[in-house]
Design an enzyme around this catalytic site. Structure first.
Site, PDB file in Angstrom:
ATOM      1  N   PHE A  73       0.861  -1.178   0.000  1.00 50.54           N
ATOM      2  CA  PHE A  73       0.000   0.000   0.000  1.00 50.54           C
ATOM      3  C   PHE A  73       0.897   1.228   0.000  1.00 50.54           C
ATOM      4  O   PHE A  73       1.418   1.614   1.042  1.00 50.54           O
ATOM      5  CB  PHE A  73      -0.878  -0.026   1.259  1.00 50.54           C
ATOM      6  N   TYR A 234       5.847  -3.559  24.653  1.00 45.74           N
ATOM      7  CA  TYR A 234       5.839  -4.369  23.433  1.00 45.74           C
ATOM      8  C   TYR A 234       5.249  -5.754  23.680  1.00 45.74           C
ATOM      9  O   TYR A 234       4.057  -5.971  23.486  1.00 45.74           O
ATOM     10  CB  TYR A 234       7.240  -4.447  22.766  1.00 45.74           C
ATOM     11  N   LYS A 243       0.794 -10.224  18.486  1.00 45.45           N
ATOM     12  CA  LYS A 243       1.839 -11.169  18.065  1.00 45.45           C
ATOM     13  C   LYS A 243       1.541 -12.573  18.604  1.00 45.45           C
ATOM     14  O   LYS A 243       1.783 -13.569  17.908  1.00 45.45           O
ATOM     15  CB  LYS A 243       3.220 -10.679  18.504  1.00 45.45           C
ATOM     16  N   THR A 274      12.696   0.686  11.179  1.00 46.20           N
ATOM     17  CA  THR A 274      11.774   0.736  10.049  1.00 46.20           C
ATOM     18  C   THR A 274      10.763   1.829  10.378  1.00 46.20           C
ATOM     19  O   THR A 274      10.757   2.363  11.488  1.00 46.20           O
ATOM     20  CB  THR A 274      11.026  -0.595   9.799  1.00 46.20           C
TER      21      THR A 274
END
Ligand code: NAD
Ligand code: NA
Length: 396
Positions: A73, A234, A243, A274
């Site tokens: 995308f 996280y 996750k 990232t």
């Protein structure tokens, strides 16, 4: 136009086509220099334009000679306005792949939608017949659910109690304390809907029902665990629940693929700079310390080194795929090495605005962040006019 980085908060509004091409070229050269992989031949990569997905597409194509279809995308360019980086990465990838005689086509649209899944199936049927590997590497803050029409937004929050720790603004180097209030049940549920395994399973169901999965097909999604300092926000936070859900889907998918002798895997990867990870509080400080320690130890890797190793040393050794006690492939082993973690934990205590430039790899972080957008690449003259109107060969 002359294209320079324009930062707003944790994002960069511009991307450089020549820098992106240079970045893709370097990743291709890395894989090629390591020799051939006896790996997959027809590969679908969902989330193929940046990060781990791009590295997977490059490794499959240039390591194993695979035909690839990439789904992503990205924003296309318009006169005077650059595309998003994944657009330029893909334009470069396709050009290099086609030059080598490798099949490569791409689909730009919402991977969560029924429509893009159908478009992908049609393309596989038309050009490849079947695929023997599916990489699932989406990272998205939102998901429009195709069955309910509800737009779900993921959250990055701790569960149960407020989490307070240090973080760094990697643009300024300022270390400060951040407090994140605990998630509501709704935040947890939404994050699982966006980043959990449901959409991965929907993809596999749709591909399998259409008969486009080859005998012995494998599918791999990416996960993360990480250290104690980031655990509350996280792995034990909202994203961690997603996750857990994704990791459970690997088993469900393996069951679904039994008739084809296929298999679903999750690979736990290293923390890397990232677009997605830069938006998570606390993680950039951890990464800047981790990179320093791993570079000193000589074990630092980027996305391409990680995925190259996933293919060569885990998936296609000719023997059993090594997994941990929870059935996961681990390529975060160098990151999680106890000696590395002990050193990072020690530095974490000492890190503040004054000491971080010395203790951590803030420069490396910032450099990696710029590289995501095609900036700070060697061999590119950023004062020169660049053509922002770059097309992806398979998308007209
Ligand atoms: P990224 O942001 O670099 O890549 C995300 C990809 O998904 C891009 O190709 C983007 O175009 C695509 N995408 C996003 N929304 C989409 C949509 N609606 N439809 C189609 N495509 C869409 O992310 P990344 O860091 O490479 O993450 C990929 C996976 O790896 C994630 O599951 C992430 O949790 C996991 N992971 C990341 C890290 C890390 O440190 N970055 C570590 C371990 C695991
Ligand atoms: Na990706």
């Amino acid at each position: 136009m002359i294209i320079q980085p324009r930062m707003r908060g944790f994002i960069c509004l511009t991307a450089h086509p020549d820098g992106a091409a240079q970045n893709v070229r370097e990743q291709i050269d890395y894989v090629t220099s390591n020799g051939n992989i006896d790996g997959p031949k027809k590969v679908l990569v969902i989330g193929a334009s940046t990060g781990f997905g791009l590295a997977s597409r490059i490794t499959a194509a240039f390591g194993s000679g695979a035909a690839t279809i990439g789904v992503f995308f990205e924003k296309e360019p318009s006169e005077g306005k650059t595309a998003s980086p994944g657009w330029y990465n893909t334009a470069a990838f396709e050009k290099f792949a086609h030059e080598k005689g490798l099949y490569a086509k791409s689909i730009n649209g919402d991977a969560f939608s029924d429509e893009i899944k159908q478009q992908t199936i049609d393309l596989i049927k038309k050009d490849l017949g079947q695929v023997d590997q599916i990489i699932y590497s989406l990272a998205s803050p939102v998901r429009l659910h195709p069955k309910t029409g509800i737009l779900h937004r993921s959250a990055l929050k701790p569960i149960g109690q407020t989490y307070t720790n240090k973080t760094v603004d990697f643009h300024t180097g300022k270390v400060s304390e951040v407090s994140i209030a605990p998630a509501e049940q709704e935040d947890i549920d939404n994050t699982v809907v966006v980043m959990g395994g449901e959409d991965w399973e929907m993809w596999i169901d749709a591909l399998q029902a259409a008969g486009v999965l080859a005998e012995g097909v494998t599918t791999i999604a990416y996960s993360y665990i990480g250290p104690e300092v980031t655990e509350a926000v996280y792995r034990k936070g909202t994203i961690g629940r997603a996750k857990d859900n994704l990791e459970a889907s690997a088993f469900t998918i393996t069951d679904k693929l039994k008739p084809l002798n296929g298999k679903g895997y999750v690979s736990v990867n290293k923390a890397l700079v990232t677009q997605a990870s830069s938006a998570i509080p606390v993680i950039p400080l951890y990464i800047s310390l981790l990179f320093k320690v791993m570079k000193d130890a000589g074990t630092h890797e980027g996305t391409i080194e990680q995925i190259d190793r996933l293919y060569r040393e885990r998936l296609y050794t000719g023997g059993e795929v090594p997994v941990d006690e929870k059935g996961r492939i681990r390529i975060d082993d160098y990151e999680m090495d106890p000696a590395i973690q002990a050193k990072v934990a020690e530095l974490w205590q000492k890190a503040d605005t004054e000491t971080l430039p010395e203790l951590g790899d803030l420069k490396g972080y910032s450099h990696e962040f710029h590289k995501l957008f095609g900036f700070e690449m060697g061999g590119v003259d950023y004062d020169k006019e660049a053509n922002e109107m770059v097309a992806i060969e398979s998308i007209k």
